[in-house]
Design a protein around this motif. Structure first.
Motif, PDB file in Angstrom:
ATOM      1  N   GLU A   1       0.838  -1.203   0.000  1.00 17.97           N
ATOM      2  CA  GLU A   1       0.000   0.000   0.000  1.00 17.97           C
ATOM      3  C   GLU A   1       0.874   1.254   0.000  1.00 17.97           C
ATOM      4  OE1 GLU A   1      -3.938   1.636   2.416  1.00 17.97           O
ATOM      5  OE2 GLU A   1      -2.703   0.033   3.246  1.00 17.97           O
ATOM      6  N   GLN A   2       2.003   1.215   0.794  1.00 15.96           N
ATOM      7  CA  GLN A   2       2.940   2.347   0.784  1.00 15.96           C
ATOM      8  C   GLN A   2       3.599   2.500  -0.591  1.00 15.96           C
ATOM      9  OE1 GLN A   2       5.613   1.309   3.908  1.00 15.96           O
ATOM     10  NE2 GLN A   2       4.268   2.014   5.557  1.00 15.96           N
TER      11      GLN A   2
ATOM     12  N   LEU B   1      10.268   2.975  -8.836  1.00 13.08           N
ATOM     13  CA  LEU B   1      10.737   4.143  -8.105  1.00 13.08           C
ATOM     14  C   LEU B   1      10.049   4.253  -6.745  1.00 13.08           C
ATOM     15  CD1 LEU B   1      10.872   6.701 -11.066  1.00 13.08           C
ATOM     16  CD2 LEU B   1      12.795   5.573  -9.936  1.00 13.08           C
ATOM     17  N   GLY B   2       8.767   3.943  -6.727  1.00 10.76           N
ATOM     18  CA  GLY B   2       8.050   3.965  -5.445  1.00 10.76           C
ATOM     19  C   GLY B   2       8.610   2.933  -4.484  1.00 10.76           C
ATOM     20  N   LEU B   3       8.891   1.743  -5.008  1.00 14.52           N
ATOM     21  CA  LEU B   3       9.463   0.699  -4.156  1.00 14.52           C
ATOM     22  C   LEU B   3      10.836   1.121  -3.648  1.00 14.52           C
ATOM     23  CD1 LEU B   3       9.145  -2.129  -3.015  1.00 14.52           C
ATOM     24  CD2 LEU B   3      10.191  -3.023  -5.078  1.00 14.52           C
ATOM     25  N   ALA B   4      11.634   1.791  -4.507  1.00 17.95           N
ATOM     26  CA  ALA B   4      12.945   2.275  -4.079  1.00 17.95           C
ATOM     27  C   ALA B   4      12.805   3.250  -2.919  1.00 17.95           C
ATOM     28  CB  ALA B   4      13.675   2.916  -5.252  1.00 17.95           C
TER      29      ALA B   4
ATOM     30  N   ALA C   1       4.303   5.224  -5.708  1.00 12.21           N
ATOM     31  CA  ALA C   1       4.363   5.083  -7.168  1.00 12.21           C
ATOM     32  C   ALA C   1       3.338   5.977  -7.851  1.00 12.21           C
ATOM     33  CB  ALA C   1       4.139   3.618  -7.544  1.00 12.21           C
ATOM     34  N   SER C   2       2.173   6.153  -7.255  1.00  8.99           N
ATOM     35  CA  SER C   2       1.104   6.939  -7.892  1.00  8.99           C
ATOM     36  C   SER C   2       1.516   8.397  -8.081  1.00  8.99           C
ATOM     37  CB  SER C   2      -0.173   6.854  -7.046  1.00  8.99           C
ATOM     38  OG  SER C   2      -0.681   5.540  -7.064  1.00  8.99           O
TER      39      SER C   2
ATOM     40  N   HIS D   1      -3.857  -0.178  -3.987  1.00  9.24           N
ATOM     41  CA  HIS D   1      -3.715  -1.512  -3.400  1.00  9.24           C
ATOM     42  C   HIS D   1      -5.102  -2.040  -3.030  1.00  9.24           C
ATOM     43  CE1 HIS D   1      -3.685  -3.680   0.545  1.00  9.24           C
ATOM     44  NE2 HIS D   1      -3.007  -4.533  -0.212  1.00  9.24           N
ATOM     45  N   SER D   2      -5.341  -3.333  -3.258  1.00 12.39           N
ATOM     46  CA  SER D   2      -6.653  -3.938  -2.971  1.00 12.39           C
ATOM     47  C   SER D   2      -6.441  -5.152  -2.055  1.00 12.39           C
ATOM     48  CB  SER D   2      -7.335  -4.394  -4.277  1.00 12.39           C
ATOM     49  OG  SER D   2      -8.522  -5.122  -3.964  1.00 12.39           O
ATOM     50  N   ASP D   3      -7.275  -5.211  -1.008  1.00 10.77           N
ATOM     51  CA  ASP D   3      -7.239  -6.390  -0.130  1.00 10.77           C
ATOM     52  C   ASP D   3      -8.527  -7.190  -0.234  1.00 10.77           C
ATOM     53  OD1 ASP D   3      -9.011  -4.701   1.063  1.00 10.77           O
ATOM     54  OD2 ASP D   3      -7.963  -4.551   2.981  1.00 10.77           O
TER      55      ASP D   3
END
Length: 1008
Positions: free
Chosen positions: A856-857, A923-926, A862-863, A878-880
């Protein structure tokens, strides 16, 4: 982290030394790594990863480090200068590699090397410079990992940004995303918590199963203890999963039924005992009556027979009287003296026998048995007692046999119980034994596979060791041969010098040699004169032709020996070179040490592998033993029940026999002892009776002899001498007749006495006794008593056994309740953490829950970039929500399209959209991983490929996003061969591929 300089030598596609100045490339913040496909663009990133972690990225880890294009003498090396955690460091790494030997031929192995240095303002003598920090692979690796704050996998994902991987990550299912996120965020501890909870649940389940098994065992024991009574309560028997309360209630029902059975069997036993007592009393009376009636009939028969014999003996009696009268007239005095002596002896014997009888009859049991009976009556009583004791001896023998049988039965029952206990104990440890054997078997299989590799290596080292030994011995032989060649060379030169010397000396003395050949009148071969006035004389050391020939032969022999030695030397040099090459340049000591180490490893592996077949056989034998133990346990239970029943029967019969034997033996130690005493007493009575009869006879003869003597004078008794002679008889004949008639008289007297016995007369007047019928009735009553006693004992045992089992059940129920409660709690917790639908509506595991928060983070980070790359159209969410099938939820990614306002799957994005969505995700994951690592700044990033799928507008948006990464002094390197990027990015690194290896060149946009 900021990169400054990278130098690679003989690395990957780079055959020689190539230097990359990242300070120059990153000056503008954005730089391009370009080149033809296969030139080695990604190898630059591989070198950075290898310098920092000592390993290549995961997908290229197996490719190897050393360049195939490099010269054999050039060492592979990577040097990286970078700033990590505010410290400027230089990392130098070299892998293990082969190089030519410095001396001789062949290759030798250089070990891997690592050097970590730090730039210091005062490196020595007040001057700045590099200071060594560590030369240890492990120490340097730990220090670098600490400064970087991330693992190799994390570094390869957040610094190198492999776009192909994130395109797959964008479309991956929950499991694939979980694998990647788990490596990046190190959520293994949550998976360990899940496994720990599951293992705890399994342990609790085993305890519950063990408790239920104990409950079933106790229920089976209760059913076994109840025996036939269990059939009456079969309808209420609890099933295998019944609670402890149900089993307790059923056991109480069995115990109540067993108690009622005890009361009924006690009444039956009391009735059977009374009936047996009456039957035994009647049997004793019938046996006594039968004995008396038999003795009366025997006495009548004996009296009639003896009376007939007495009548028939009348003539013999008369003849005896005449003979006695005649004997009295002749040797009257002798006869009288003999009669006196016989009478005295008979009287003494009778006194002795009576004293013996008195002593034996003084025993309490004898006084009680005989009382004041006279000897004849006592003899009859003792005969009856002997008959009764003979019957009792049979009972005593039967009692002894039953005692032995009882001991054997008890021993067999103990063996059966011990066997059952042993089998039960063995079976309880079966699972642990099988588990340990399985572990050992796997180890043996691994060792067996290792042996083949070790044998191959051992063979290789053995060949090299033999070559090294051969080389060592050849070197010794080579040295010896070289010395020999030098010696032989000197000898050959000496021989040649000697030959030349002799040749010169012979030429010098040739005149004397020719003069020795001159003869008077013959011409000289030199001058031709036949006269020889002054021939030359030979000197003391004159050299002859023979001397010269011997010297020349010695020279030829020395030169031949030298040639042979030089030939041997050449062969030895060739063999030594070949042996050194075969030994790979290693010494005997090195190879011996390597072989010893390998032998030790092989010995250990062989020791483990040799157990493969025995362990397999052990597993098979263990399974066979388990089946045998189960069968043995069953047979022991059945045999124990049979033995217990037989022991009860034997005990009842022993009690009965013990009572009868005790009554028969009285105070004697045994029936046999009492019978021996009775026999001895009867013998004493018989001796007294015989002595009394003898005394009576001698008294009678003494009276006759005395009367004859008194009448001798008055009465001659005979008419003449012939009559007297005819009347005489031999002494032995007279004595025989006398004894015959005495015995007959005594027997008549005894028969008359027996007939006069009042008990026998009274018994003869009664109806005939029937002891067989009475004995059968007594046996039947005894059998009924035994059955009643056995039934009563069995009922008592059942009640006691059921009471013990009830106590065990109560204790088990108290101990089992908390186990069930703990199992229920841990089962619910394990199901919740494992995402089981029954406890977890979202089917989300604990690790997935943690990873979902991280995802989710990542989606939020990333968005921010995806909005700009897509012109404000797309965002990642993110979907749960629940997913179809058995898949876990919580790790789904969707894309929201602002143009339609709808949320859709990421698989619906086009190729270009997928690229910039993947880039934004990377990039968001980084960013998230960097924050997770403690906020360690990443001043240099690399993006590998993927730009060819973008149109011009989208590429512009993506470049704006990448350009924004420089806002915090971050440098971004793009690895691509897209031509449009050459005009957009000024700083470039060109990688060119050549036939003999790739090279790198720093270029600019103008050079492109």
């Amino acid at each position: 982290m900021r990169l400054h300089q990278l130098t690679v030598t003989a690395f990957g596609p780079f055959a020689s030394t190539e230097r990359i100045d990242f300070d120059r490339l990153t000056a503008s913040g954005l730089f391009l790594l370009r080149g033809a496909t296969g030139a080695g663009k990604s190898s630059v990133l591989d070198a950075v990863c290898y310098a920092l972690y000592g390993e290549l990225p995961g997908s290229r880890r197996s490719n190897g480090v050393r360049s195939d294009h490099a010269d054999q003498g050039r060492r592979t090396e990577v040097v990286l200068e970078a700033t990590l955690g505010g410290r400027r460091l230089e990392i130098t790494r070299s892998p293990e590699q082969l190089r030519p030997k410095k001396t001789g031929t062949g290759l030798t192995k250089d070990k891997a090397q690592t050097l970590l240095r730090e730039w210091a303002a005062d490196a020595g003598e007040g001057e700045p410079g590099w200071v060594a920090v560590s030369r240890s692979h492990q120490e340097a690796g730990e220090e670098l990992t600490r400064l970087l704050g991330m693992s190799r996998d994390q570094f390869c994902q957040v610094v190198l940004l492999p776009q192909g991987d994130f395109a797959r990550f964008l479309r991956a299912d929950s499991k694939q995303r979980a694998d990647l996120l788990g490596k990046l965020f190190d959520t293994g501890r949550f998976d360990q918590l899940e496994r720990w909870t599951a293992e705890r649940r399994l342990r609790q389940e085993h305890e519950v199963q063990a408790g239920r098994q104990k409950l079933r065992d106790l229920a089976a024991r209760a059913e076994e203890a109840a025996g036939p009574l269990a059939a009456d309560a079969a309808a209420h028997r609890p099933d295998e999963n019944a609670s402890a309360a149900d089993v307790l209630a059923w056991a109480a029902m069995l115990r109540g039924t067993a108690a009622e059975r005890v009361t009924a069997t006690a009444l039956a036993l009391e009735s059977a005992e009374s009936a047996r007592t009456r039957a035994r009393t009647h049997l004793d009376a019938q046996r006594t009556l039968a004995d008396r009636q038999h003795r009366h009939r025997s006495a009548q028969q004996d009296h009639l027979r003896l009376a007939d014999a007495d009548r028939e003996s009348a003539p013999d009696r008369a003849r005896l009287r005449l003979a006695l009268a005649a004997g009295a007239l002749s040797p009257l005095r002798t006869l009288h003296q003999g009669a006196l002596a016989a009478h005295a002896a008979a009287t003494a014997a009778e006194s002795a026998h009576r004293a013996t009888l008195t002593a034996r009859a003084a025993a309490p049991w004898a006084v009680q048995l005989l009382g004041d009976l006279e000897p004849t009556a006592a003899e009859r009583t003792l005969r009856a007692e002997a008959t009764r004791l003979a019957e009792a001896r049979a009972d005593e023998q039967r009692h002894s046999r039953l005692l032995v049988e009882r001991g054997e039965l008890a021993a067999e029952q103990k063996r059966a119980d011990d066997l059952a206990e042993e089998s039960q104990d063995w079976l309880s440890g079966f699972d642990d034994q099988l588990k340990q054997l399985t572990v050992d078997l796997d180890a043996a299989r691994d060792a067996h596979a290792l042996l083949a590799r070790l044998d191959s290596r051992n063979q290789e080292l053995t060949v090299r060791q033999d070559a090294a030994r051969r080389h060592h011995s050849l070197r010794a032989a080579l040295s010896a041969t070289e010395a020999q060649v030098r010696t032989l060379t000197d000898a050959a030169l000496d021989a040649r010098a000697r030959t030349l010397d002799l040749q010169e000396r012979r030429l010098a003395g040739m005149a004397a040699e020719l003069a020795a050949q001159l003869a008077d009148g013959e011409p000289c071969r030199v001058c031709g004169s036949p006269e020889h006035p002054a021939p030359a004389r030979p000197s003391a050391d004159q050299v002859t032709a023979a001397d010269e020939q011997r010297a020349r032969a010695a020279q030829h022999a020395a030169e031949a020996e030298l040639d042979a030695a030089e030939h041997r030397l050449g062969a030895l040099q060739v063999d030594a070179a070949a042996a050194e090459t075969a030994a790979a340049g290693r010494s005997v000591a090195e190879l011996t040490a390597a072989l010893d180490e390998l032998t030790a490893e092989r010995r250990e592996a062989l020791h483990t592998a040799e157990r493969l077949v025995p362990l397999g056989q052990q597993v098979e034998r263990l399974e066979q033993e388990r089946r045998a133990r189960h069968e043995r346990l069953r047979q022991a239970g059945e045999r124990g029940a049979v033995l217990a029943d037989r022991l009860g029967t034997v005990a009842a019969e022993l009690d009965t026999l013990a009572g009868r034997i005790a009554a028969a033996r009285g105070d004697a130690p045994s029936v046999a002892a009492r019978a021996a005493a009775v026999d001895a007493l009867a013998a004493a009575v018989t001796a007294v009776l015989d002595a009394a009869r003898t005394t009576a006879g001698t008294t009678h003869r003494l009276a006759e002899a005395t009367d004859a003597l008194e009448r001798a004078a008055a009465d001659a008794g005979f008419a003449d001498l012939s009559a007297l002679a005819a009347a005489e008889l031999p002494a032995h004949r007279r004595e025989a007749l006398q004894r015959q008639f005495e015995q007959l008289d005594a027997a008549l007297e005894q028969a008359a006495a027996r007939l006069a016995d009042p008990e026998l007369r009274a018994a003869a007047e009664l109806p005939s006794a029937d002891p067989e019928f009475a004995h059968a009735a007594e046996e039947h009553a005894t059998a009924v008593l035994r059955a009643a006693d056995t039934a009563h004992r069995t009922a008592d045992d059942r009640v006691a056994a059921l009471a013990r089992i009830t106590r065990d059940l109560t204790a088990l129920a108290d101990a089992f309740a908390p186990v069930l409660d703990a199992y229920a709690r841990i089962s619910r917790l394990a199901a919740l953490l494992a995402g089981a639908p029954a406890e977890n509506a979202l089917r989300m595991r604990l690790e997935s829950y943690v990873l979902a928060a991280r995802l989710e983070q990542v989606a939020a980070a990333a968005s921010q970039r995806l909005l700009k790359m897509s012109g404000g159209r797309y965002t990642l969410v993110h979907s749960d929500g629940l997913v179809s099938g058995t898949k876990r939820s919580g790790l789904s990614l969707h894309v929201v399209d602002a143009w339609t306002g709808r949320e859709r799957d990421t698989a619906t994005l086009s190729g270009g959209e997928s690229f910039f969505a993947s880039l934004a995700l990377a990039l968001g994951l980084a960013d998230v991983v960097t924050d997770e690592a403690g906020g360690m700044p990443l001043d240099t990033l690399f993006i590998d490929e993927g730009f060819g799928t973008l149109d011009e507008n989208t590429l512009e948006e993506v470049m704006d996003v990448l350009d924004s990464l420089r806002e915090r002094d971050r440098a971004v390197g793009i690895v691509s061969h897209v031509a449009d990027l050459r005009t957009r990015i000024p700083a470039q690194l060109l990688v060119r591929k050549h036939r003999h290896g790739s090279t790198v060149h720093h270029t600019t946009r103008d050079d492109a």
